[in-house]
Write an enzyme that holds these catalytic residues in place. Structure first.
Site, PDB file in Angstrom:
ATOM      1  N   TYR A  36       0.822  -1.211   0.000  1.00 59.03           N
ATOM      2  CA  TYR A  36       0.000   0.000   0.000  1.00 59.03           C
ATOM      3  C   TYR A  36       0.860   1.267   0.000  1.00 59.03           C
ATOM      4  O   TYR A  36       0.347   2.349  -0.268  1.00 59.03           O
ATOM      5  CB  TYR A  36      -0.920   0.061   1.225  1.00 59.03           C
ATOM      6  CG  TYR A  36      -1.907  -1.052   1.380  1.00 59.03           C
ATOM      7  CD1 TYR A  36      -2.153  -1.980   0.374  1.00 59.03           C
ATOM      8  CD2 TYR A  36      -2.611  -1.199   2.580  1.00 59.03           C
ATOM      9  CE1 TYR A  36      -3.071  -3.008   0.542  1.00 59.03           C
ATOM     10  CE2 TYR A  36      -3.536  -2.211   2.763  1.00 59.03           C
ATOM     11  CZ  TYR A  36      -3.750  -3.128   1.749  1.00 59.03           C
ATOM     12  OH  TYR A  36      -4.654  -4.139   1.940  1.00 59.03           O
ATOM     13  N   HIS A  98       0.794 -11.736   2.502  1.00 58.82           N
ATOM     14  CA  HIS A  98      -0.256 -11.027   1.768  1.00 58.82           C
ATOM     15  C   HIS A  98      -0.968 -11.941   0.765  1.00 58.82           C
ATOM     16  O   HIS A  98      -2.193 -11.926   0.660  1.00 58.82           O
ATOM     17  CB  HIS A  98       0.342  -9.824   1.037  1.00 58.82           C
ATOM     18  CG  HIS A  98      -0.661  -8.771   0.692  1.00 58.82           C
ATOM     19  ND1 HIS A  98      -0.359  -7.441   0.705  1.00 58.82           N
ATOM     20  CD2 HIS A  98      -1.964  -8.848   0.328  1.00 58.82           C
ATOM     21  CE1 HIS A  98      -1.438  -6.737   0.369  1.00 58.82           C
ATOM     22  NE2 HIS A  98      -2.423  -7.581   0.116  1.00 58.82           N
TER      23      HIS A  98
END
Length: 258
Positions: A36, A98
């Site tokens: 991010y 992730h």
């Protein structure tokens, strides 16, 4: 892990004030990821929020995720340390894989994460975007269930088999994108329930998700009104029939496919 029903998803948030505001109105679970590119933003907001609200660091669960090119055994520790530094924390409360892609190898990645728990840099190891076979292999290698499994879950994309696995093994499912990127307003079953309760489709989507043990949610919001509304949505009680009506929606609208 004992996670609150609603936490803050921060993908796309680039202002520390949004994170600090979230803490001030009652959020106690912050979720970010290396990919991010905003861990420092979340860290700055965390520091400001802790000071403003006079919270202890231990009152807030801070979660981040290692991207697919951080998952080689020898790469895990340096990447995790960099994340902790950007977040401004001594320990990451919840560190996820992730996605089980790229350099991920359960035989080397998961033991490397476990070593970080032993060292105290990480408190809990989680997984994200795993399929059932990936989950079973993680349980086998770790010798225990993951601390949490984060997966896309909303009225247009719902896989009950993942919840069954979590119930069987006793870990929470963290639902990301519970508002389907705003598309819950297009789902008749959701809007009908919202009308019946005099509330918003977004509130219904969150309430529907959190009604499903062991699901918690991390909707993204940045202004105070939306932050408060999302937090309050977990208190909305839906009937079994209303939950079933949303369950019956014809779906397969995955926002973040492989």
């Amino acid at each position: 892990m004992d996670l609150p029903p609603v936490g803050l998803g921060t993908m796309g948030i680039d202002d520390p004030d949004a994170v600090a505001t979230a803490l001030s109105v009652g959020y106690r679970h912050l979720d970010t990821a290396r990919i991010y590119d905003n861990e420092a933003v979340v860290g700055d907001g965390l520091a400001a929020g802790l000071t403003a609200v006079d919270l202890d660091r231990g009152d807030v669960t801070v979660a981040t995720k290692l991207w697919i090119d951080d998952l080689r055994g020898e790469a895990v520790a340096p990447a995790a340390r960099e994340s902790a530094e950007r977040l401004g924390v001594d320990a990451i409360d919840l560190l996820y894989v992730h996605r089980p892609r790229g350099d991920y190898d359960p035989e080397t990645t998961l033991p490397a994460l476990d070593r970080l728990v032993e060292e105290g840099l990480v408190r809990n190891v989680g997984v994200s975007n795993f399929e059932l076979a990936d989950l079973d292999r993680a349980v086998e290698v770790l010798g225990r269930p993951p601390a949490a499994h984060q997966t896309e879950l909303h009225p247009l994309f719902y896989r009950p088999e993942l919840l069954d696995h979590a119930r069987e093994h006793g870990y929470p499912v963290v639902a990301y994108s519970p508002l389907a990127g705003g598309r819950v307003r297009e789902v008749d079953a959701v809007t009908e329930v919202a009308d019946a309760h005099g509330t918003t489709p977004e509130a219904v989507a969150i309430a529907w998700a959190t009604a499903k043990e062991p699901v918690v949610t991390i909707p993204k919001a940045s202004n105070e009104a939306h932050l408060r509304a999302n937090l309050a949505a977990a208190d909305l009680d839906l009937t079994d029939a209303e939950v079933a009506a949303i369950d019956a929606v014809e779906r397969e609208e995955e926002l973040f496919p492989e």
